[in-house]
Design a protein around this motif. Structure first.
Motif, PDB file in Angstrom:
ATOM      1  N   HIS A 130       0.689  -1.371   0.173  1.00 47.75           N
ATOM      2  CA  HIS A 130      -0.036  -0.077   0.410  1.00 47.75           C
ATOM      3  C   HIS A 130       0.675   0.974   0.096  1.00 47.75           C
ATOM      4  CE1 HIS A 130      -3.534  -2.430   0.224  1.00 47.75           C
ATOM      5  NE2 HIS A 130      -3.281  -2.775   1.828  1.00 47.75           N
ATOM      6  N   ARG A 153      -7.376  10.464   1.521  1.00 46.80           N
ATOM      7  CA  ARG A 153      -8.833   9.456   1.499  1.00 46.80           C
ATOM      8  C   ARG A 153      -9.330   8.976   0.136  1.00 46.80           C
ATOM      9  NH1 ARG A 153      -9.566  11.443   5.620  1.00 46.80           N
ATOM     10  NH2 ARG A 153     -10.221  10.127   7.189  1.00 46.80           N
ATOM     11  N   GLY A 193      -7.239   6.516  -2.390  1.00 47.60           N
ATOM     12  CA  GLY A 193      -8.736   5.645  -1.343  1.00 47.60           C
ATOM     13  C   GLY A 193      -9.226   5.695  -2.447  1.00 47.60           C
ATOM     14  N   GLU A 194     -10.241   6.810  -2.053  1.00 47.55           N
ATOM     15  CA  GLU A 194     -11.509   6.358  -3.074  1.00 47.55           C
ATOM     16  C   GLU A 194     -11.319   5.884  -4.316  1.00 47.55           C
ATOM     17  OE1 GLU A 194     -13.335  10.149  -1.822  1.00 47.55           O
ATOM     18  OE2 GLU A 194     -13.987   9.672  -0.088  1.00 47.55           O
ATOM     19  N   ALA A 195     -10.529   6.351  -4.653  1.00 47.31           N
ATOM     20  CA  ALA A 195     -10.517   6.327  -6.501  1.00 47.31           C
ATOM     21  C   ALA A 195      -9.534   4.115  -6.471  1.00 47.31           C
ATOM     22  CB  ALA A 195      -9.421   7.155  -7.100  1.00 47.31           C
ATOM     23  N   ARG A 196      -8.882   4.493  -5.584  1.00 48.35           N
ATOM     24  CA  ARG A 196      -8.469   2.467  -5.537  1.00 48.35           C
ATOM     25  C   ARG A 196      -8.918   1.505  -4.394  1.00 48.35           C
ATOM     26  NH1 ARG A 196      -3.346   3.411  -7.741  1.00 48.35           N
ATOM     27  NH2 ARG A 196      -2.920   0.982  -7.810  1.00 48.35           N
ATOM     28  N   GLU A 197     -10.297   1.119  -4.631  1.00 48.56           N
ATOM     29  CA  GLU A 197     -10.988   0.201  -4.016  1.00 48.56           C
ATOM     30  C   GLU A 197      -9.975  -0.924  -3.321  1.00 48.56           C
ATOM     31  OE1 GLU A 197     -14.234  -1.323  -1.618  1.00 48.56           O
ATOM     32  OE2 GLU A 197     -14.204   0.560  -3.133  1.00 48.56           O
ATOM     33  N   GLU A 198      -8.753  -1.415  -3.640  1.00 52.11           N
ATOM     34  CA  GLU A 198      -7.931  -2.359  -2.509  1.00 52.11           C
ATOM     35  C   GLU A 198      -7.215  -1.688  -2.362  1.00 52.11           C
ATOM     36  OE1 GLU A 198      -6.206  -1.212  -7.153  1.00 52.11           O
ATOM     37  OE2 GLU A 198      -7.803  -0.963  -6.560  1.00 52.11           O
ATOM     38  N   HIS A 199      -7.127   0.031  -1.963  1.00 50.91           N
ATOM     39  CA  HIS A 199      -6.345   0.288  -1.062  1.00 50.91           C
ATOM     40  C   HIS A 199      -7.315   0.660  -0.461  1.00 50.91           C
ATOM     41  CE1 HIS A 199      -2.777  -0.897  -2.966  1.00 50.91           C
ATOM     42  NE2 HIS A 199      -3.073  -0.134  -3.913  1.00 50.91           N
ATOM     43  N   ARG A 200      -8.667   1.440  -0.559  1.00 49.46           N
ATOM     44  CA  ARG A 200      -9.536   1.917   0.866  1.00 49.46           C
ATOM     45  C   ARG A 200      -8.764   1.825   1.772  1.00 49.46           C
ATOM     46  NH1 ARG A 200     -14.488   4.402  -0.232  1.00 49.46           N
ATOM     47  NH2 ARG A 200     -15.333   4.109   1.014  1.00 49.46           N
ATOM     48  N   ASP A 201      -9.232   0.745   2.202  1.00 50.29           N
ATOM     49  CA  ASP A 201      -9.309   0.407   4.080  1.00 50.29           C
ATOM     50  C   ASP A 201      -8.401   1.057   4.723  1.00 50.29           C
ATOM     51  OD1 ASP A 201     -11.851  -0.651   3.870  1.00 50.29           O
ATOM     52  OD2 ASP A 201     -11.359  -2.601   4.074  1.00 50.29           O
TER      53      ASP A 201
END
Length: 979
Positions: free
Chosen positions: A430, A452, A455-463
């Motif tokens: 990440h 943030r 992360g919203e644009a990259r689902e795999e890195h969102r959390d």
């Protein structure tokens, strides 16, 4: 014995072993419990362990009672005295008082110096209490010639005196308690002298309290003091020269002379402790004793030198290494230590230079030798220490991108998951993707909302991104607040980052030796934080740095017991067959005395405090002790990273003595250097490559024609002329320079911003805005606020633009009088058929003139190219005019171009027209055809740095071309690649 009992062990002897041997010999055939009743005071814990180890070697017997001199204050019961004031609490309370004083009187010192001043004042009062100097004595000083400075110093000193007086009812300073405990113990001995032996062993008496104890013990009926490294070869007239501290305190034997004077005895009355406690090399000890004579009597070299032992015999087991630099010095030392291991010889490296010891340790690693380092590593340089310093910096200001990534990639970050390496690996992945995003977007100071949004644009890195954003947003605002609150926020932040997303605890932050010590220091600060008052985040971060820097950690490793690294103090308590005294340069060994902000040298001498030369004298004693070893190696580097070095005063004395005393002395010095040169030669051979690697030739790769670029921008045409290799690397190899993680304001970005300002300015004028400097500067402020994230750069660039704003407005009024902008910052695409090639670009500005023709303008914030440069190297403006004439510019019909000019918007603005006509445009087209055709020829290579504007200018791909192994004047070597 009727007189005080002083004994000595000569330099070079293994002090703990010799001391134990003498103690056992004096015990003789007495009962076993008699030895157990003996009370022995030693100066360091290491000395205590070494004495215990000497007894453990056998045969079995009861041990004497061993204790540290410094433990007397803590262990001796003193009824009626309050408990000891913790040093950290004293530092915090003093810092708070100093900060309050500086707030009321800012002319005394900057407010950021509160913690440093508090530490310095505390050390001064420790010394005064240790030397028995009452604060009242300072007021008796004659300071008529420096009253201004002294009044400032006295303001701070009185502050500390009042603080200690007020705190005395609740707690007493540790140094004061030690002094009181020693005085109480001496008083008890005066009334009832102990019937058992009392011995002080291994101390030089450099501190007043310790010297007072040694004097009392020497006078006891069953007392004795055993001095380390006592010079039995010094004649009476040599000792007589050590009466004045101002001229003799830097001598290795000065403290012993002062002790004898206090006891009313001559140094010649000091007896050898034991017949077995002999020097490994008596002849060398005699020579060194003469070499180190006090400065006023060095003429005795000539009168006594002829009676000295043969210099070649005295120096037969001495090696002198004068290395070109620290790297070579470390390499030679490592080889000597490796040789000692092979010979089964116990070897020790003695030096105060911790950088050198780390270099030697790294060099030994190639053979798998791990030395036994007595000092360990500073806590601030361990993984937990670095992590705590990095997280403390987050409290000071939002982190720049490089600092944030360094923290996220720290080996202790996200180590709290139950699955260990798997979750840590995900965290690193990440972090890598976030780093690439920050580099691409050029975000110098990423905030929570930036992360943030990513992360919203990259689902795999969102959390993970939302977790990191929450961590950064939870950092309190950088405001002045109580120290305890800063500490609480810091620990919460550090433990959260160490644990990782969704994890409890602190990961691996507080594990292992370094983590345990770091936690101990943080807990100590937590206990005393209430006494720290309010501080700024920057002051808190500085305090954390100081606390971590003061501690060292010895991490558990399988060290080789035959190879040791000692500081100069540890060397007194050890014994080795081979001693390497390294770092023998002025400023290293001895170190320069630190500046005293409170009392100068004369004032210190007047009140009875230690002079700055005391530390040099202790270093001199350590050198004399180390130089007495059976086998000795002396090393220094002729240069450090900055300049030529100066040899240590003791090494300088030795080489001067040997070089001037006689032919035998010069021969001895030459042999010492020859032995040293042997090790330097071996080190050079070891570092030399086994197979010589030939330097790279100047590249000119020739890839297949089908992969050569057939589409370039107008700007890249200049690159193709000046540095064809850059075009090859970018368009054939597909390599792009990695954007900096922490972008800096550069000329290229300033040019982009100025282009945007001019575009918006001209559009606003076309929409009816007034053609004034006010309009221009308002737009400039808006653009820079949005696109320039560096406040200082914004101010500088705005100031530069403001200076030429009038010139810009005046010029635009003239240009727009009979024309209007037909295109601003428009793309162009010009296609060639034979050879097939596409020229692209972005045209700064095209004006439609009253006669229906066009004017093409190019903005320059740097230097404006000359006509010759335009003709041969930088055809940007002619090619732009060609594109306009062919109708290749978006929104502009084909037409004649009758004007072209550079508008220089740099520090010295200028309007530079070029003569534009059909012939010039035809020449530009012909040159473009010729250039493109040349590089579509298989026999043409992409030469690196073909015609750089300046040889000092770096290229983006110079490292790939291995520039530096070849020169710009070297002929290129074409090479077919990609087949």
């Amino acid at each position: 014995m009727a007189e005080p009992r002083l004994f000595g062990i000569p330099p070079g002897a293994d002090f703990p072993a010799a001391f134990v041997a003498g103690l056992i010999a004096r015990h003789g055939a007495g009962p076993p419990e008699a030895l157990a009743r003996a009370e022995v005071f030693v100066n360091t814990r290491r000395m205590q362990r070494r004495i215990e180890a000497a007894f453990d070697a056998g045969p079995a017997r009861l041990l004497p009672r061993l204790q540290l001199v410094t433990d007397i204050g803590a262990r001796l019961p003193l009824p009626g005295l309050p408990p000891t004031l913790p040093p950290l609490r004293r530092r915090l309370e003093l810092a708070r008082l100093v900060a309050a004083l500086l707030e009321r009187a800012p002319e005394l010192a900057p407010g950021t110096a509160a913690f440093d001043l508090a530490e310095s004042l505390g050390a001064l009062f420790d010394e005064m209490q240790g030397e028995g100097v009452p604060p009242e004595k300072l007021e008796e000083l004659d300071v008529s010639d420096q009253s201004g400075h002294w009044q400032r110093s006295l303001t701070f000193i009185n502050l500390v005196r009042n603080f200690l007086s007020e705190a005395g009812a609740e707690a007493i300073d540790a140094e004061a308690r030690q002094r009181l405990a020693v005085e109480a113990l001496i008083a008890r001995w005066d009334k009832a002298p102990p019937e058992h032996p009392v011995i002080v062993a291994g101390s030089t008496g450099s501190r007043g309290t310790t010297a007072r104890l040694m004097q009392a013990v020497a006078r006891l009926p069953q007392g004795a003091v055993v001095l380390p490294g006592f010079d039995f070869d010094m004649p009476p007239h040599g000792w007589a020269a050590l009466t004045d501290a101002r001229s003799g305190e830097d001598h290795p034997q000065f403290r012993f002379a002062r002790l004898c004077e206090a006891l009313g005895m001559e140094p010649g009355a000091v007896h050898p402790w034991h017949e077995a406690a002999t020097a490994p090399d008596p002849a060398r000890n005699r020579t060194l004793s003469l070499v180190l004579r006090p400065a006023p009597v060095t003429d005795q070299w000539l009168s006594e030198g002829r009676d000295m032992p043969d210099p070649r015999a005295a120096m037969a087991r001495v090696t002198l290494i004068e290395a070109p630099g620290p790297r070579e010095e470390a390499g030679a030392i490592a080889l000597i230590l490796r040789d000692a291991v092979e010979r089964g010889v116990r070897a020790a490296l003695v030096t105060p230079d911790r950088v050198l010891t780390r270099q030697v340790t790294a060099a030994l690693d190639r053979w798998g030798i791990i030395p036994d380092d007595s000092a360990g590593r500073p806590l601030e340089l361990t993984a937990p220490g670095r992590f705590l310093r990095q997280t403390a910096a987050l409290l000071v200001a939002p982190p720049p991108a490089d600092a944030l990534m360094a923290l996220l990639k720290h080996p202790l970050a996200a180590t709290g998951g139950a699955e260990g390496g798997k979750e840590r690996g995900a965290h690193v992945l990440h972090a890598r993707e976030l780093e690439l995003h920050l580099r691409r977007r050029g975000i110098p100071h990423p905030h929570g909302q930036d992360i943030r949004a990513w992360g919203e644009a990259r689902e795999e890195h969102r959390d993970w991104a939302f977790w990191l954003a929450e961590v950064l947003e939870a950092v309190p605002a950088p405001e002045r607040r109580p120290l305890a609150e800063h500490l609480k926020a810091h620990l919460r932040l550090a433990e959260t980052l160490a644990a990782g997303p969704g994890q409890e605890g602190a990961g691996e932050l507080w594990l292992k030796a370094a983590g345990i010590e770091a936690l101990r220091q943080m807990q100590a600060l937590e206990r005393e934080a209430a006494h720290g008052g309010e501080v700024t985040p920057a002051e808190y971060a500085a305090l954390i740095h100081q606390i971590l820097a003061e501690r060292e950690v010895r991490e558990t490793v399988a060290a080789d017991s035959r190879v040791m690294i000692w500081g100069t103090l540890e060397a007194r308590a050890q014994g080795a067959d081979l001693v390497i005294a390294a770092g023998l340069n002025e400023g290293v060994w001895p170190a320069q005395p630190g500046a005293d902000p409170w009392l100068n040298r004369q004032m210190r001498h007047a009140v009875g405090l230690l002079l700055p030369e005391r530390r040099i004298g202790l270093s001199a004693h350590d050198f004399q002790q180390a130089a007495g070893a059976a086998e000795l190696v002396l090393t220094r580097a002729l240069r450090d990273a900055e300049a030529q070095t100066v040899p240590s005063r003791w090494l300088n004395r030795l080489t001067n003595y040997l070089g001037g005393i006689s032919d035998e002395g010069r021969a001895a010095l030459a042999e010492m250097r020859a032995r040293g040169n042997h090790w330097l030669a071996l080190a050079r051979r070891l570092d030399a490559a086994e197979n010589r690697v030939e330097p790279a030739r100047r590249p000119a790769p020739r890839p297949p024609v089908e992969v050569r670029p057939r589409r370039l921008s107008i700007t890249e045409i200049s690159h193709l002329v000046r540095d064809p290799y850059a075009i090859y690397a970018r368009h054939v190899l597909g390599l792009r320079p990695l954007d900096p993680l922490r972008p800096q304001p550069e000329a290229s970005q300033r040019g982009t911003v100025v282009h945007t300002i001019m575009e918006r300015f001209l559009r606003s004028v076309g929409d009816g805005a007034p053609l004034t400097t006010g309009t221009l500067m308002d737009i400039a402020r808006e653009v820079m606020e949005a696109e320039v994230p560096w406040p200082l750069a914004r101010r500088l660039w705005l100031a530069r633009l403001a200076r030429i704003a009038g010139w810009i407005v005046e010029g635009e009024a003239s240009r727009l009088a009979g024309a209007f902008p037909a295109a601003l910052e428009k793309d162009c695409t010009l296609k060639l058929e034979d050879p097939r090639f596409t020229l692209t670009g972005r045209i700064d500005r095209v004006d439609l003139l009253a006669d229906g023709t066009f004017a093409v303008y190019d903005y320059k914030t740097g230097s404006v190219p000359t006509r010759k440069q335009v003709r041969h190297f930088d055809p940007q403006l002619p090619l732009s005019a060609l594109a306009v004439s062919r109708g290749a510019v978006e929104g502009v019909a084909p037409g004649a171009v009758t004007q072209a000019a550079y508008i220089g918007l740099g520090t010295n603005p200028k309007f530079t027209p070029i003569e534009i006509d059909a012939a010039l445009l035809e020449e530009a087209e012909t040159s473009l055809f010729r250039l493109v055709s040349t590089y579509l020829d298989p026999s043409t290579g992409y030469v690196s740095r073909r015609a750089m504007f300046r040889s000092a200018y770096p290229g983006d791909y110079d490292h790939l071309a291995r520039h530096g192994e070849w020169e710009d004047s070297d002929a290129p070597e074409p090479e077919d690649v990609g087949r």
